[in-house]
Scaffold this active site. Sequence first.
Site, PDB file in Angstrom:
ATOM      1  CE1 TYR A   2      21.754  90.053  39.559  1.00 28.44           C
ATOM      2  CE2 TYR A   2      19.504  90.894  39.605  1.00 28.44           C
ATOM      3  CZ  TYR A   2      20.419  89.940  39.219  1.00 28.44           C
ATOM      4  OH  TYR A   2      19.999  88.862  38.473  1.00 28.44           O
TER       5      TYR A   2
ATOM      6  CE  LYS B  87      23.014  89.029  36.305  1.00 28.80           C
ATOM      7  NZ  LYS B  87      23.572  87.788  35.776  1.00 28.80           N
TER       8      LYS B  87
ATOM      9  CB  SER C  59      18.374  90.295  35.799  1.00 29.67           C
ATOM     10  OG  SER C  59      17.429  90.650  36.787  1.00 29.67           O
TER      11      SER C  59
END
Length: 323
Positions: free
Chosen positions: A141, A145, A117
């Site tokens: 988040y 990643k 991402s």
Amino acid sequence: MKIFVVGGAGYIGSICVEEMLNTGHKITVFDNLAEGHRSAVDPRATFVHGDLGNHAELSAALKAAAPEAVMHFAAASLVPESMVNPSKYFRNNVANGINLLDAMVENGVKKIVFSGSCAIFGTPDRVPMTEDLPVRPLSPYGQSKTMVEQMLRWYDSIHGIQYVSLRYFNAAGASERFGEHHRRETHLIPNILAVALGKKDHVEIYGADYMTPDGTCVRDYIHISDLAQAHVLALKCRASTCYNLGSGDGYTVKQVVEACRKITAHPIPAIERPRRPGDPAKLVASSKKISLELGWKPRFNKLYDIVGSAWAWHKTHPDGYPD
Ligand code: UDP
């Protein structure tokens, strides 16, 4: 190739599965259907209902499928949710990621294409964003990643697992058959189109005081079929690497709302709200590296094509998938 697709019943996974089947690959989808939909799995694929958190279940499915490569789409992927529930992100994305890598080691699978991402970069110093920018995630988040990419490097150097991390910018749009249906929708384009479908009165714009041309956040929307095409190309990579993956064009939230108004011929009322935690002002990809090295070329890089395909799918699937 035989490919084991974890999370192949979700939005991005389902369309990548369709694209890979169209190019002749054989696919097993492994998905717990917590976020995905059984009817989003292309009928040409073999489906295994299983949980990435269950090591025995996963390892048995991987052994039975005996794939040459794994694709890993099964992750929690909402920045705002991660800002209130970090545990879910480290568990689903990092701990379950370890499960997958260990199951690959056990079963001798030596290749993985990972859904990375752009959130790993946080607020970038410059756009378009190249792969060499410093990694400084602003949310659990993005951190999750980042951590998986770090683990991939070690599993490569210690166990010889070759990886490609495709760092997505904003995946959007639909194929003719498969589209975006989240049970709790937080993404911009489907939220706007829900207004045109009469399911919501208005769309909310999170923050109109950013340092951008109209004060709203700039994002790089990449058509889901172009993103799927990059996965097919990534299977041909012989060395471990990371690619930023976006169309290279940035649009503000207000520009996206306007494009949706034009395409749907609906006035789509919009209300400005405070900023959403964890949102950087501007994220736009440089996809130079993947274009040069893999010959990736977006086919739908106009916002209107992207919104148009999403609208076509939502009009024919106003309630999304039946399951
Ligand atoms: N956004 C918005 N209203 C919505 C959903 C999103 O204004 O109903 C904004 C969000 O703050 C971000 C951009 O639209 O600036 C894209 O958000 P999305 O959740 O689609 O993707 P993200 O960039 O978080 O991956």
